[in-house]
Design an enzyme around this catalytic site. Structure first.
Site, mmCIF file in Angstrom:
data_model
loop_
_atom_site.group_PDB
_atom_site.id
_atom_site.type_symbol
_atom_site.label_atom_id
_atom_site.label_comp_id
_atom_site.label_asym_id
_atom_site.label_seq_id
_atom_site.Cartn_x
_atom_site.Cartn_y
_atom_site.Cartn_z
ATOM 1 N N GLY A 38 14.867 -4.890 27.579
ATOM 2 C CA GLY A 38 15.968 -6.017 27.994
ATOM 3 C C GLY A 38 16.140 -7.037 26.992
ATOM 4 O O GLY A 38 15.894 -6.993 25.938
ATOM 5 N N HIS A 44 21.303 -2.460 21.372
ATOM 6 C CA HIS A 44 21.078 -1.889 22.406
ATOM 7 C C HIS A 44 22.294 -1.077 23.033
ATOM 8 O O HIS A 44 22.191 0.212 23.408
ATOM 9 C CB HIS A 44 20.459 -2.741 23.702
ATOM 10 C CG HIS A 44 19.144 -3.415 23.299
ATOM 11 N ND1 HIS A 44 19.022 -4.636 23.493
ATOM 12 C CD2 HIS A 44 17.975 -2.800 23.294
ATOM 13 C CE1 HIS A 44 18.025 -4.849 23.203
ATOM 14 N NE2 HIS A 44 17.037 -3.845 23.343
ATOM 15 N N GLY A 154 16.506 3.144 18.358
ATOM 16 C CA GLY A 154 16.983 2.642 17.426
ATOM 17 C C GLY A 154 16.096 3.102 15.991
ATOM 18 O O GLY A 154 14.833 2.875 16.336
ATOM 19 N N ASP A 157 13.231 0.346 14.716
ATOM 20 C CA ASP A 157 11.697 0.566 15.243
ATOM 21 C C ASP A 157 11.259 2.165 14.686
ATOM 22 O O ASP A 157 11.240 3.052 15.299
ATOM 23 C CB ASP A 157 11.617 0.621 16.574
ATOM 24 C CG ASP A 157 11.923 -0.798 17.177
ATOM 25 O OD1 ASP A 157 11.003 -1.571 17.149
ATOM 26 O OD2 ASP A 157 13.069 -0.952 17.853
HETATM 27 P P1 AMP Z 1 13.637 -3.042 22.566
HETATM 28 O O1 AMP Z 1 14.449 -3.602 23.667
HETATM 29 O O2 AMP Z 1 13.493 -4.045 21.434
HETATM 30 O O3 AMP Z 1 12.276 -2.231 22.867
HETATM 31 O O4 AMP Z 1 14.589 -2.031 21.990
HETATM 32 C C1 AMP Z 1 15.195 -0.707 22.981
HETATM 33 C C2 AMP Z 1 15.854 0.222 22.000
HETATM 34 O O5 AMP Z 1 16.878 -0.509 21.344
HETATM 35 C C3 AMP Z 1 14.736 0.804 20.972
HETATM 36 O O6 AMP Z 1 15.124 2.163 20.705
HETATM 37 C C4 AMP Z 1 15.213 -0.188 19.672
HETATM 38 O O7 AMP Z 1 15.098 0.606 18.471
HETATM 39 C C5 AMP Z 1 16.714 -0.200 19.767
HETATM 40 N N1 AMP Z 1 17.081 -1.361 19.000
HETATM 41 C C6 AMP Z 1 16.676 -2.566 19.004
HETATM 42 N N2 AMP Z 1 17.509 -3.376 17.770
HETATM 43 C C7 AMP Z 1 18.217 -2.490 17.527
HETATM 44 C C8 AMP Z 1 19.248 -2.682 16.556
HETATM 45 N N3 AMP Z 1 19.368 -3.866 15.789
HETATM 46 N N4 AMP Z 1 20.208 -1.667 15.995
HETATM 47 C C9 AMP Z 1 19.744 -0.488 16.679
HETATM 48 N N5 AMP Z 1 18.980 -0.135 17.746
HETATM 49 C C10 AMP Z 1 18.226 -1.363 18.019
#
Ligand code: AMP
Length: 291
Positions: A38, A44, A154, A157
């Site tokens: 979130g 995202h 993404g 990570d």
């Molecule tokens: P998170 O909410 O941080 O767990 O991220 C959810 C998904 O979004 C994960 O697969 C992350 O790698 C991806 N994500 C987060 N930040 C970015 C970004 N700047 N560019 C691309 N994907 C992202």
């Protein structure tokens, strides 16, 4: 008349999610899963848009997973905006926002953990004990209730991507793991929900991550392939910013995260916010826009 089946639904229980997924699957529809915690941003949304383009139905999970936080204060301070997230995902035309509560996900007695071998124990895993067991466990649970054909992650990570790909293969899920490039601000900072916790001056300090990656990439493009010299270049840039404290900065193989390779990865504290970033050396890294 609006297409009633396509209105965005919010589902909060694993059983409700599974019922919906089974209905779609028996109608022959392909399902995409985009797991998130979130506080959604354009990074995202790049995953969500690709998922919509590739599949009949899209499920975005929004769940701040306590199992993957090694420090309880970090969990407590993690940015949350459930109402805003649902509104954004409605505008994106997502079919289901899957928002389980912690009790829904981990009812009393739940004790099963998924551990993805040595990959979970190095670099990010060594600095955040249990983090990747938490990630692999929650993603397995999401796979089991969403029944996706494809799941979107993404490159931001990078180690998580390697772990999820390994797990999807090892557990015979048949799920295709689709990886999307890191979305950055014009000045190079990788988008992250944690950026919201940076003060204005810390926001400036945080640029050191992308600067260090860019310097290393330039060295690589100039012909340097020795991991220790590449790493030294990255560390030199990090050291030039006294307000940033690196947990690690390494140049490793993008699959095992141990052998020398062409993936530059780093984790850096800026004040009380821990940021991670990475770059596959040799790929273009645009120069930051000067404002
Ligand atoms: P998170 O909410 O941080 O767990 O991220 C959810 C998904 O979004 C994960 O697969 C992350 O790698 C991806 N994500 C987060 N930040 C970015 C970004 N700047 N560019 C691309 N994907 C992202």
């Amino acid at each position: 008349m609006p297409d009633v089946d396509r209105a965005t639904k919010v589902i909060s229980s694993p059983s409700g999610m599974l019922l919906q997924s089974r209905t779609w699957r028996s109608a022959g529809l392909s399902i995409a899963l985009v797991p998130t915690m979130g506080a959604l941003h354009d990074g995202h949304l790049s995953l969500v848009r690709r998922a919509r383009a590739d599949n009949d139905r899209v499920v975005v999970s929004v769940f701040v997973n306590p199992l993957q936080f090694d420090v309880s204060s970090d969990l407590a301070r993690y940015p949350r905006d459930p109402k805003g997230d649902v509104a954004v995902l409605r505008d994106e035309g997502v079919d289901v926002v899957y928002m389980p509560s912690v009790d829904d996900m981990y009812p009393q007695g739940a004790c099963t953990r998924v551990h993805v071998g040595h990959l979970s124990d190095v670099l990010e895993g060594a600095h955040r004990l249990g983090h990747y067991d938490g990630v692999a466990t929650v993603v397995t649970k999401l796979f089991n209730s969403v029944l996706p054909e494809r799941a979107y992650f993404g490159q931001k990570d990078a180690q998580q991507v390697a772990i999820i790909k390994r797990m999807a293969r090892d557990l015979d899920t048949g799920i295709e793991v689709v990886v999307m490039p890191t979305v950055r601000e014009a000045d190079g900072l990788a988008l992250s929900s944690r950026n919201a916790r940076l003060s204005a001056s810390e926001r400036g300090v945080a640029l050191v991550l992308s600067q260090a990656l860019r310097a290393t990439n330039e060295l690589w493009l100039g012909g340097e392939t020795d991991s220790s010299r590449l790493r030294a270049a990255m560390v030199a840039v990090l050291d030039s910013q006294p307000l940033a404290k690196a947990d690690y900065a390494e140049v490793v193989d993008p699959e095992d995260f141990v052998s020398p390779g062409n993936l530059a990865v780093l984790a850096v504290w800026v004040g009380e916010v821990r940021l991670i970033d990475n770059h596959r050396l040799g790929q273009p890294m645009p120069s930051p826009a000067i404002s």
